[in-house]
Every structure is written in C-alpha cells, then in structure tokens.
Design an enzyme around this catalytic site. Structure first.
Site, PDB file in Angstrom:
ATOM      1  N   LEU A 141       0.916  -1.115  -0.140  1.00  0.00           N
ATOM      2  CA  LEU A 141      -0.109   0.052   0.114  1.00  0.00           C
ATOM      3  C   LEU A 141       0.922   1.210  -0.109  1.00  0.00           C
ATOM      4  O   LEU A 141       1.911   1.173   0.649  1.00  0.00           O
ATOM      5  CB  LEU A 141      -0.868   0.180   1.342  1.00  0.00           C
ATOM      6  CG  LEU A 141      -2.111  -1.025   1.440  1.00  0.00           C
ATOM      7  CD1 LEU A 141      -2.759  -0.980   2.791  1.00  0.00           C
ATOM      8  CD2 LEU A 141      -2.976  -1.120   0.335  1.00  0.00           C
ATOM      9  N   ASP A 142       0.466   2.122  -0.563  1.00  0.00           N
ATOM     10  CA  ASP A 142       1.302   3.582  -0.730  1.00  0.00           C
ATOM     11  C   ASP A 142       1.270   3.905   0.669  1.00  0.00           C
ATOM     12  O   ASP A 142       0.297   3.782   1.692  1.00  0.00           O
ATOM     13  CB  ASP A 142       0.602   4.555  -1.686  1.00  0.00           C
ATOM     14  CG  ASP A 142       0.594   4.278  -2.887  1.00  0.00           C
ATOM     15  OD1 ASP A 142       1.451   3.505  -3.542  1.00  0.00           O
ATOM     16  OD2 ASP A 142      -0.262   4.598  -3.809  1.00  0.00           O
ATOM     17  N   LYS A 143       2.345   4.753   1.008  1.00  0.00           N
ATOM     18  CA  LYS A 143       2.633   5.468   2.335  1.00  0.00           C
ATOM     19  C   LYS A 143       1.531   5.932   3.014  1.00  0.00           C
ATOM     20  O   LYS A 143       0.930   5.782   3.988  1.00  0.00           O
ATOM     21  CB  LYS A 143       3.637   6.510   2.237  1.00  0.00           C
ATOM     22  CG  LYS A 143       4.066   7.248   3.547  1.00  0.00           C
ATOM     23  CD  LYS A 143       4.932   8.337   3.207  1.00  0.00           C
ATOM     24  CE  LYS A 143       4.997   9.244   4.522  1.00  0.00           C
ATOM     25  NZ  LYS A 143       5.712  10.505   4.515  1.00  0.00           N
ATOM     26  N   ARG A 240      -5.574   5.181  -7.738  1.00  0.00           N
ATOM     27  CA  ARG A 240      -5.116   6.911  -8.001  1.00  0.00           C
ATOM     28  C   ARG A 240      -4.959   7.208  -9.365  1.00  0.00           C
ATOM     29  O   ARG A 240      -5.690   8.087 -10.010  1.00  0.00           O
ATOM     30  CB  ARG A 240      -3.798   6.969  -7.350  1.00  0.00           C
ATOM     31  CG  ARG A 240      -4.071   6.781  -5.892  1.00  0.00           C
ATOM     32  CD  ARG A 240      -2.762   6.626  -5.137  1.00  0.00           C
ATOM     33  NE  ARG A 240      -2.013   8.220  -5.214  1.00  0.00           N
ATOM     34  CZ  ARG A 240      -0.744   8.348  -4.734  1.00  0.00           C
ATOM     35  NH1 ARG A 240      -0.178   7.383  -4.227  1.00  0.00           N
ATOM     36  NH2 ARG A 240      -0.075   9.650  -4.880  1.00  0.00           N
TER      37      ARG A 240
END
Length: 324
Positions: A141-143, A240
């Site tokens: 998962l992105d930050k 995104r």
C-alpha cells in the site's frame, strides 16, 4: 542490529514442455517465481541451481524434461534493521499476518526511508521473517493509503500468496473519495506504466502493464463521490491513476489530483477539510483470500479511518444543507 540467520532452500522442478528451448535464467524465473531474477541468476553462477546435476550458465538453453535443482540459502536482503514499531494486527497464525496499516507508514525501505517502515516492524515482530523474500511482503500500500495488507511468515506461504495474486483470486476492495460527481459505476481497463515525462509518476500508457479496476458508486455529494473499487490487477498507484484517467481523481492526492474542488457556498469547515486533507482519500477496506496452508477462504474488513469518516460526514451535511 541486522539478523544473519540463514535458511536452507532445497527445491526442484521439471522443465515443462512449453518452457523447453528457453534460457535457463528465464525458465528458473518462472519455475521458482518466489525469488527475484537477479537472485536466481546469482545462484546459477554460483552453481547452486543445477540442470540435471550439472552446473550451467544463465544463458544456456534448457530442454523440456530436464530437472532443475536449487540448493541454496536465503538470507537477509539488504541492511534491514528490526525496529519495535507498533502494528495493528487484525489476524495472525503461524503462516500469515493481516495488518491494518495506518497513514504515514512506508511499507518497504527505499531512498529517503531507510528505516521506520512496516518491514522493520515485521523483523521485530517475527524475526525469522528475514528469511522470506521481501520479509513476507507480497503486495504493498502507498505510504498514505490505509487499510488491510497480508504478509507471509514462511517461504511456503509467500509462494502460495504470490501465486494467488498472480491468478487474481485474492479479493482486494478499496474505498475512496473522488473529486467530481460520478453518475454510475464501471470498469477501467487501461494499462499502467511509468510516465514518460515524470518518472516518479505512473500513467495510463500503451506500453504499460495490464491494469483493470471495477468501481461502483456508494454515495454522491454536490461535488464529490464516495466510491468502492475492486482491483483485478495490482499495479503501482493503480486506483489513483485509473480514477484520474476517467476524470475523477482522489481527494488529497498530492501527485494526481491537480486542483481541488470546493462545492459553491460550502461551509468553512468543509472548505478547510478539503483544502487541508493530508493524504489521498483511499482505504483498503476488504481482503479475501485462501489460507496458504489450509485452503480455507478467509476474509477481513477494516472500518474506515476517522479522517475519511469525518470528511464523508461533512460532505453529507453539505449536500443535505442544499437539498431543495
């Protein structure tokens, strides 16, 4: 202090008909896909991966029916340090962990984030995980994306989970808040690759890897939409990029959203929350997979975090204030 534990690896596989005639390194990458190509190539050069009992070069051709034998050791990859970082563990057994990741936690050490990551936390919580490729992290998962992640605690579990991800049998469902009013759900089938103009960004591009997202509307507001997205593939920044591609970027996305949108005559609290929302409004809500040891289908759910709940509350109040 980094761990120096080494775990023996003893695997073998017969080259199937359809892979006969290809280079050894290419065949090995498909038959032992839990390891990186560079790691396999190094083992071939060191004589740790043999063909019918003989040492070969990575570029040598292998024939259908040949037996590949891997006799090597897995050890820590990189200078990874165990750190006592609190984890929100949703489920754990001897094979896997399911974690509810908070915003701000980087998953894997990289330039600018040498430590303080989920991987460092895993090394402290499960020291033997240093012997599993990428410390058991099979998807990321992105930050600043929150929610559910599965981590493999053993090499066998890692191999199985990677295979499930490749076969697209792992169900990963996200919720997000998009800019704009979406009239209906749909499917986005658009390949994703590195942006040719900005290497830090991903983009829909003809030369990209296949990427498929299914989305549906949960609730509409005056200038925003609460959306649920099911991933069929798992490309970097997929949701995104895809939602931006169809004209509905995520609230708070610092890379892809562009200008934020404020509903006309909105309350000061909503205007401030939209302007200052500190991250992309994206949460990994549901996770479902087959247990790597038992084969049992398991599922988990993570409630929406407080920041998303608050923003949705403000958007709902705003819509209701202007009804009629």
């Amino acid at each position: 202090m980094t761990s120096t534990i080494k775990q023996p690896i003893q695997l073998q596989a017969d080259v199937p008909f359809e892979l006969g005639g290809q280079r050894l390194d290419q065949v090995a990458a498909q038959l032992f896909d839990e390891f990186s190509r560079s790691r396999l190539a190094a083992w071939i050069k060191d004589g740790r991966l043999t063909v019918d009992g003989a040492v070969a070069r990575p570029r040598d051709t292998v024939h259908a029916g040949s037996k590949l034998v891997l006799d090597a050791e897995q050890e820590a990859q990189g200078e990874w340090v165990a750190q006592d970082i609190e984890l929100n563990i949703v489920y754990e057994d001897e094979h896997l962990l399911v974690i509810d990741k908070p915003a701000g936690l980087v998953v894997h050490p990289a330039a600018g984030h040498a430590d303080g990551t989920l991987l460092n936390a895993l090394l402290h919580h499960v020291p033997d995980i240093v012997n599993v490729p990428r410390a058991g992290i099979v998807h990321r998962l992105d930050k600043d994306t929150t929610g559910l992640m599965v981590v493999a605690k053993t090499l066998q579990a890692q191999t199985n989970l990677v295979e499930q991800l490749q076969k697209r049998t792992v169900s990963r469902i996200y919720e997000c808040i998009c800019i704009g009013v979406i009239t209906a759900g749909g499917t986005i089938n658009a390949p994703i690759g590195r942006s040719s103009s900005q290497r830090q960004r991903m983009a829909v591009t003809d030369g990209g890897k296949p990427a498929i997202s299914h989305y549906r509307v949960l609730e509409r507001y005056r200038s925003h939409t609460h959306v649920r997205v099911k991933l069929e593939t798992g490309r970097t920044h997929q949701i995104r990029v895809h939602m931006t591609h169809v004209g509905y970027p995520l609230v708070g996305d610092p890379v892809y959203a562009g200008r934020f949108r404020i509903p006309p005559a909105a309350s000061q609290s909503l205007v401030q929350s939209l302007k200052e929302f500190p991250r992309q409004a994206l949460h990994a809500r549901f996770l479902e997979l087959e247990h790597p040891a038992t084969g049992q289908r398991m599922k988990w759910e993570s409630p929406l975090p407080d920041d998303l709940v608050w923003l949705l509350t403000l958007l709902r109040q705003d819509r209701e204030a202007f009804v009629g």
